[in-house]
Scaffold this active site. Structure first.
Site, PDB file in Angstrom:
ATOM      1  N   HIS A 194      10.124  55.950   9.068  1.00  0.00           N
ATOM      2  CA  HIS A 194       9.149  56.397  10.064  1.00  0.00           C
ATOM      3  C   HIS A 194       9.073  57.919  10.116  1.00  0.00           C
ATOM      4  CE1 HIS A 194      12.139  57.650  13.121  1.00  0.00           C
ATOM      5  NE2 HIS A 194      12.832  56.569  12.776  1.00  0.00           N
ATOM      6  N   CYS A 210      17.886  55.099  10.827  1.00  0.00           N
ATOM      7  CA  CYS A 210      16.582  54.957  10.189  1.00  0.00           C
ATOM      8  C   CYS A 210      16.388  56.059   9.143  1.00  0.00           C
ATOM      9  CB  CYS A 210      15.460  55.044  11.226  1.00  0.00           C
ATOM     10  SG  CYS A 210      15.271  53.553  12.226  1.00  0.00           S
TER      11      CYS A 210
END
Length: 252
Positions: A194, A210
């Site tokens: 992301h 992440c």
């Protein structure tokens, strides 16, 4: 007004404009190995006298074409740039082609290669690299993802994609809530690729697990991967009707 219709005083807010950093299109003259400057005070060096003589400053996040040659002067390891100068390898995130590609790297199959030690993401079509950039994976490096803020390792497939979504955590001592995080692609449990508009430290471990990309790179990767996002949709889940998700291969 927030995405769930709550009101927040403007005095409590500050803009997060997002980094302007982006990777390089490998179809436009770039080859592996290459590197991205990941520290603000990097220099290139002249080593003709077997010493480190500064030959110019390198701007933060500058992409550099490498020759593949390396050397040591004392305890310092250096890599050679195409212009003949040398750079400390600790100052750059280096993208290299694996000595052995995975078995699924065939024909024009799309897949994503991510190195935790290098902090590099490369998009491949079969055996051909088409895009490379620096990323920020879990801040605890190669630790146990179940016990630390490390990125999970292995081979996965993109499960679902969202143009924006809320990302939060309910762990004790690790509470955060991020609204409208852009270009989110989940591939394993709560792990996702992301955009991270709140920082500019691509090339260094930083996240809670992440894979953080610059907003520009996150959009590019999002638009390249499968399943494709149908026109006017805000998100898509991999399925028989929408298509199989792109492979995400994460390794040390």
């Amino acid at each position: 007004m927030t995405t769930d219709a709550r009101l927040v005083p403007t005095s409590k807010l500050k803009p997060a404009r997002g980094s302007t950093f982006h990777g390089v299109d490998m179809r436009k003259g770039w080859e592996l190995p290459l590197a991205f400057v990941r520290v603000p005070d990097a220099y290139k060096y002249d080593t003709s006298k077997r010493s480190l003589e500064k030959a110019g400053k390198l701007a933060f996040h500058t992409p550099i074409q490498l020759t593949g040659k390396s050397m040591r002067i004392g305890e310092t390891r250096l890599v050679e740039a195409k212009d003949g100068t040398w750079i400390k390898d600790s100052d750059v995130a280096i993208a290299v082609k694996p000595s052995e590609l995975p078995s699924f790297a065939a024909k024009t199959k799309k897949w994503i290669d991510i190195s935790i030690l290098s902090q590099i993401l490369i998009l491949y079509e079969g055996t051909k690299p088409v895009f490379a950039t620096a990323v920020a994976t879990g801040r605890d490096g190669l630790g146990d993802p179940k016990k630390t803020y490390s990125t999970v390792r292995g081979t996965f497939k993109i499960r679902e994609k969202h143009v924006t979504t809320t990302m939060d955590s309910h762990e004790v001592g690790n509470k955060f809530e991020l609204r409208d995080v852009p270009w989110v692609q989940y591939f394993e449990a709560g792990y996702a690729l992301h955009a991270a508009p709140w920082h500019d430290e691509y090339g260094k471990p930083r996240s809670h697990g992440c894979i953080n990309l610059s907003p520009i790179d996150a959009r590019r990767v999002f638009m390249w991967t499968d399943p494709p996002l149908p026109t006017d949709w805000h998100g898509v889940q991999a399925s028989e009707s929408t298509g199989e998700g792109t492979v995400v291969h994460i390794h040390p």
